[in-house]
Design a protein around this motif. Sequence first.
Motif, short mmCIF file in Angstrom:
data_model
loop_
_atom_site.label_atom_id
_atom_site.label_comp_id
_atom_site.label_asym_id
_atom_site.label_seq_id
_atom_site.Cartn_x
_atom_site.Cartn_y
_atom_site.Cartn_z
N GLN A 126 0.83 -1.21 0.00
CA GLN A 126 0.00 0.00 0.00
C GLN A 126 0.87 1.26 0.00
N SER A 127 2.12 1.14 -0.39
CA SER A 127 3.02 2.28 -0.38
C SER A 127 2.52 3.41 -1.29
N ASP A 128 2.70 4.64 -0.83
CA ASP A 128 2.33 5.80 -1.65
C ASP A 128 3.27 5.98 -2.83
N TYR A 129 4.37 5.26 -2.84
CA TYR A 129 5.33 5.38 -3.94
C TYR A 129 5.01 4.43 -5.09
N LEU A 130 4.05 3.56 -4.90
CA LEU A 130 3.61 2.71 -6.01
C LEU A 130 2.67 3.52 -6.90
N ARG A 131 2.88 3.42 -8.18
CA ARG A 131 2.03 4.15 -9.14
C ARG A 131 1.04 3.17 -9.77
N PHE A 132 -0.23 3.53 -9.71
CA PHE A 132 -1.28 2.67 -10.24
C PHE A 132 -1.96 3.36 -11.43
N ILE A 146 11.63 -1.45 -11.82
CA ILE A 146 12.05 -2.45 -10.84
C ILE A 146 12.89 -3.54 -11.48
N LEU A 147 12.44 -4.06 -12.62
CA LEU A 147 13.20 -5.11 -13.28
C LEU A 147 14.56 -4.61 -13.73
N TYR A 148 14.62 -3.37 -14.20
CA TYR A 148 15.90 -2.82 -14.62
C TYR A 148 16.84 -2.67 -13.43
N SER A 149 16.32 -2.13 -12.33
CA SER A 149 17.15 -1.92 -11.14
C SER A 149 17.67 -3.23 -10.57
N LEU A 150 16.84 -4.29 -10.64
CA LEU A 150 17.24 -5.59 -10.10
C LEU A 150 17.99 -6.44 -11.13
N GLN A 151 18.19 -5.86 -12.33
CA GLN A 151 18.84 -6.58 -13.43
C GLN A 151 18.14 -7.92 -13.68
N ALA A 152 16.82 -7.82 -13.77
CA ALA A 152 16.01 -9.04 -13.89
C ALA A 152 15.27 -9.14 -15.21
N PHE A 153 15.63 -8.32 -16.20
CA PHE A 153 15.00 -8.44 -17.51
C PHE A 153 15.34 -9.79 -18.12
N ARG A 154 14.34 -10.38 -18.80
CA ARG A 154 14.57 -11.67 -19.44
C ARG A 154 14.78 -11.54 -20.95
N ASP A 155 14.73 -10.30 -21.48
CA ASP A 155 14.88 -10.11 -22.92
C ASP A 155 15.61 -8.80 -23.17
N SER A 156 15.54 -8.31 -24.40
CA SER A 156 16.28 -7.12 -24.79
C SER A 156 15.67 -5.82 -24.28
N ASP A 166 15.46 8.50 -18.06
CA ASP A 166 15.96 9.78 -17.60
C ASP A 166 16.78 9.54 -16.34
N ARG A 167 18.08 9.66 -16.43
CA ARG A 167 18.94 9.34 -15.29
C ARG A 167 18.70 10.28 -14.11
N LYS A 168 18.22 11.51 -14.35
CA LYS A 168 17.97 12.44 -13.26
C LYS A 168 16.84 11.94 -12.37
N ASN A 169 15.95 11.18 -12.93
CA ASN A 169 14.80 10.68 -12.17
C ASN A 169 14.89 9.18 -11.95
N ALA A 170 16.10 8.66 -11.94
CA ALA A 170 16.26 7.22 -11.77
C ALA A 170 15.86 6.79 -10.36
N PHE A 171 15.25 5.62 -10.28
CA PHE A 171 14.88 5.02 -8.99
C PHE A 171 15.66 3.72 -8.84
N THR A 197 16.21 4.64 -3.48
CA THR A 197 16.37 6.03 -3.87
C THR A 197 15.05 6.50 -4.45
N GLY A 198 14.77 7.78 -4.25
CA GLY A 198 13.49 8.33 -4.71
C GLY A 198 12.53 8.55 -3.57
N LEU A 199 12.88 8.07 -2.37
CA LEU A 199 12.05 8.25 -1.19
C LEU A 199 12.32 9.62 -0.54
N LYS A 200 11.35 10.12 0.18
CA LYS A 200 11.59 11.27 1.04
C LYS A 200 12.44 10.81 2.22
N ASN A 201 13.20 11.73 2.78
CA ASN A 201 14.10 11.37 3.87
C ASN A 201 13.38 10.69 5.02
N ALA A 202 12.18 11.15 5.35
CA ALA A 202 11.44 10.59 6.49
C ALA A 202 10.99 9.16 6.24
#
Length: 255
Positions: A126-132, A146-156, A166-171, A197-202
């Motif tokens: 139920q995280s507010d950081y999930l986009r629906f 998520i798949l990119y960050s975890l290096q979990a892609f199964r294809d190209s 956009d690297r400036k907004n990378a998560f 990364t991408g979370l508020k400090n709190a």
Amino acid sequence: MSFDVEFDIDPMIKRLDALRAVQVPFATSLAINNAAKRAKKDLQGEMRRVFDRPVPFTTNSIYIKYSRKDDLYARVGLKEFQGKGNAAADYLLPQIQGGPAYATRFQKSLRQKGVLAPNEYARPTQSDYLRFNQYGNVSPGQYTQILYSLQAFRDSSAFSYKKNKDRKNAFTYIARTTAQYNAGGPRNFYPGIYMVTGLKNADRLNDDEAAMFWIGRTPNLAGKYNFRRVGSESITKNWDKEFVSALDKAIATAK
């Protein structure tokens, strides 16, 4: 006084034979197809009743193989092929007959990477950081992140995402597997996928916000979409009306 009435019925018999040979198969095929269309509509209505905001891809996944005069047979089914995506016939099957939830491309990618065991499933938190999206599903873009960050892609897809993101907004996300949890460490750091990364400090030390997915056993579904029953009942309910209507049309258009 009397007179005789004589009538040659041979032309009428020939006419009826022609009607039976040509128009009755036409009427039957027309009735079959119209009944199939009604069944499709009823099946789509049942989807909207039992599922929460089904996506158009799902509601449009019902197909009809139409009847012809020389092939009085129609089929109403679920599409079985979808390129790189998830075929409706696959992911709806557990909803029809019950059983383990279907492993989507996202789940399969996590299993291949070792984030999930074969009998495990990643469930959104139920995280507010999930986009629906408007249908209540996690956005495809966040799955890709998520798949990119975890290096979990199964294809190209990884190459395409790396090239355009956009690297400036990378998560960045990390995963804690069930095996890692059982091996020790912080006991409040449950098996799951976390944003780092991408979370508020709190929120950085708050599992309720940092956790995007919890990892647990694959859910077993009860089978709430009774495809065969709804389709069969629709055919039974509408067949007589459709056949009479089709036969009337066949007779009216007979030459």
